[in-house]
Design an enzyme around this catalytic site. Structure first.
Site, PDB file in Angstrom:
ATOM      1  N   LEU A  15       0.830  -1.097   0.153  1.00  0.00           N
ATOM      2  CA  LEU A  15      -0.009  -0.176  -0.022  1.00  0.00           C
ATOM      3  C   LEU A  15       0.978   1.134  -0.034  1.00  0.00           C
ATOM      4  CD1 LEU A  15      -2.752   1.350   0.119  1.00  0.00           C
ATOM      5  CD2 LEU A  15      -2.606   0.974   2.820  1.00  0.00           C
ATOM      6  N   ASP A  66      13.532   2.599   9.744  1.00  0.00           N
ATOM      7  CA  ASP A  66      13.061   1.170  10.471  1.00  0.00           C
ATOM      8  C   ASP A  66      12.341   1.821  11.672  1.00  0.00           C
ATOM      9  OD1 ASP A  66      12.951  -0.954  11.587  1.00  0.00           O
ATOM     10  OD2 ASP A  66      14.738  -1.767  11.501  1.00  0.00           O
ATOM     11  N   ASN A  93       2.313   4.429   7.546  1.00  0.00           N
ATOM     12  CA  ASN A  93       1.952   3.153   6.801  1.00  0.00           C
ATOM     13  C   ASN A  93       2.544   1.975   7.041  1.00  0.00           C
ATOM     14  OD1 ASN A  93       0.886   1.801   4.371  1.00  0.00           O
ATOM     15  ND2 ASN A  93       3.015   1.810   3.845  1.00  0.00           N
ATOM     16  N   SER A 151      -6.776  -0.762  10.278  1.00  0.00           N
ATOM     17  CA  SER A 151      -7.163  -1.979   9.812  1.00  0.00           C
ATOM     18  C   SER A 151      -8.887  -2.156   9.906  1.00  0.00           C
ATOM     19  CB  SER A 151      -6.444  -3.324   9.981  1.00  0.00           C
ATOM     20  OG  SER A 151      -7.422  -4.331  10.017  1.00  0.00           O
ATOM     21  N   TYR A 184      -2.356  -9.104  15.502  1.00  0.00           N
ATOM     22  CA  TYR A 184      -2.377  -7.906  14.402  1.00  0.00           C
ATOM     23  C   TYR A 184      -3.502  -6.991  14.741  1.00  0.00           C
ATOM     24  CZ  TYR A 184      -3.069  -5.410   9.909  1.00  0.00           C
ATOM     25  OH  TYR A 184      -3.141  -4.584   8.926  1.00  0.00           O
ATOM     26  N   LYS A 188      -3.728  -3.004  15.961  1.00  0.00           N
ATOM     27  CA  LYS A 188      -4.257  -1.929  15.179  1.00  0.00           C
ATOM     28  C   LYS A 188      -5.486  -1.349  15.896  1.00  0.00           C
ATOM     29  CE  LYS A 188      -2.373  -1.916  11.360  1.00  0.00           C
ATOM     30  NZ  LYS A 188      -1.252  -0.981  10.551  1.00  0.00           N
ATOM     31  N   THR A 219      -2.378  -7.112  -0.892  1.00  0.00           N
ATOM     32  CA  THR A 219      -0.744  -6.775  -0.669  1.00  0.00           C
ATOM     33  C   THR A 219      -0.242  -8.174  -0.150  1.00  0.00           C
ATOM     34  OG1 THR A 219      -0.993  -5.836   1.448  1.00  0.00           O
ATOM     35  CG2 THR A 219      -1.390  -4.461  -0.394  1.00  0.00           C
TER      36      THR A 219
END
Length: 267
Positions: A15, A66, A93, A151, A184, A188, A219
């Protein structure tokens, strides 16, 4: 009028790279600071975009950053400060999903604790530290904008919607063949609260802040692009153009919210 300075983390692939391309397709002029974990990847991505859009008024500048490394974050922001003195738009992002690694290899792969700790370190902690370090540069802008890519799986209100495969309960019994992506999506959800904190912290500085939920995109997130497609993932170009629209003012009425195409994502 000088180009708007847009700093995008994780911009050399997925993305992030599509957002860079979307900005290059815009009629507005941007200097895109294209952040990548390695400078080589960032440079390759910048060359790719320049070749694909040779007539664009936008400029791509590779930046090594990073977000798991505080020194890398400081170095990147120092470089931007010395060369540009401001950031008009910060797009957080960079992110990752590690649950699938544990699901695939529970013996030889990362432990559950490592998966959870790294998920939060990348998606929430590292993103917060990058934002904190870059905040003084945002305050030098006449129209500062702060975006966090979140997300659709992060919403608490819709977490019982079993139409989404990620919300379906596995069959009874133990062990479970897969726990899906709890680390995950939890990280988010944490990001969404972090966005609310940055909205509060930067309110008097007129920084427009959002979490942007671009939809399930085809992706390589989580290391399995084909799985993402099977889950109904859409072309990442659609998500990228939505992010560009937010950058260009299309959702200014929804500052401080988690936004998705067409509406506001419930908490």
């Amino acid at each position: 009028m000088s180009n708007s300075i847009v700093f995008i983390t994780g911009a050399n692939t997925g993305l992030g790279l599509e957002i860079v391309k979307a900005l290059f397709r815009s009629s507005k002029a941007y200097t895109v600071l294209l952040g990548g974990r390695s400078i080589e990847n960032a440079e390759n991505a910048a060359c790719q975009v320049r070749e694909e859009y040779p007539d664009s008024s936008a400029i791509a500048v590779p930046i090594q950053v990073d977000i798991e490394d505080d020194e890398s974050i400081r170095t990147a922001c120092d470089y931007i400060r010395s060369h540009y003195a401001r950031v008009d738009v910060l797009i957080n992002n960079a992110g990752a999903s590690f649950d699938q690694q544990w699901n695939r290899d529970r013996d030889g792969g990362p432990t559950m604790r490592e998966v959870w700790n790294r998920s939060w370190n990348v998606n929430t902690t590292g993103t917060h530290i990058l934002t904190y370090t870059c905040a003084p540069l945002l305050l030098q802008s006449d129209d500062p904008r702060l975006l966090f890519i979140t997300s659709g799986t992060s919403t608490l209100a819709e977490s019982d919607n079993v139409v989404l495969g990620v919300n379906r309960s596995p069959e009874k019994g133990w062990p479970k063949s897969s726990l899906m992506i709890p680390a995950y999506r939890s990280s988010k959800t944490g990001m969404n609260m972090m966005m609310r904190e940055w909205t509060r912290i930067l309110k008097e500085d007129r920084v427009k802040t959002w979490c942007v939920s671009p939809g399930v995109l085809a992706t390589g997130l989580g290391g399995d692009q084909e799985m993402n497609k099977r889950m109904g993932a859409i072309d990442p170009i659609i998500g990228a153009e939505f992010v560009r629209d937010v950058v260009e003012g299309a959702r200014d009425q929804d500052v401080g919210r988690v936004i998705r195409r067409g509406d506001i994502q419930p908490w």
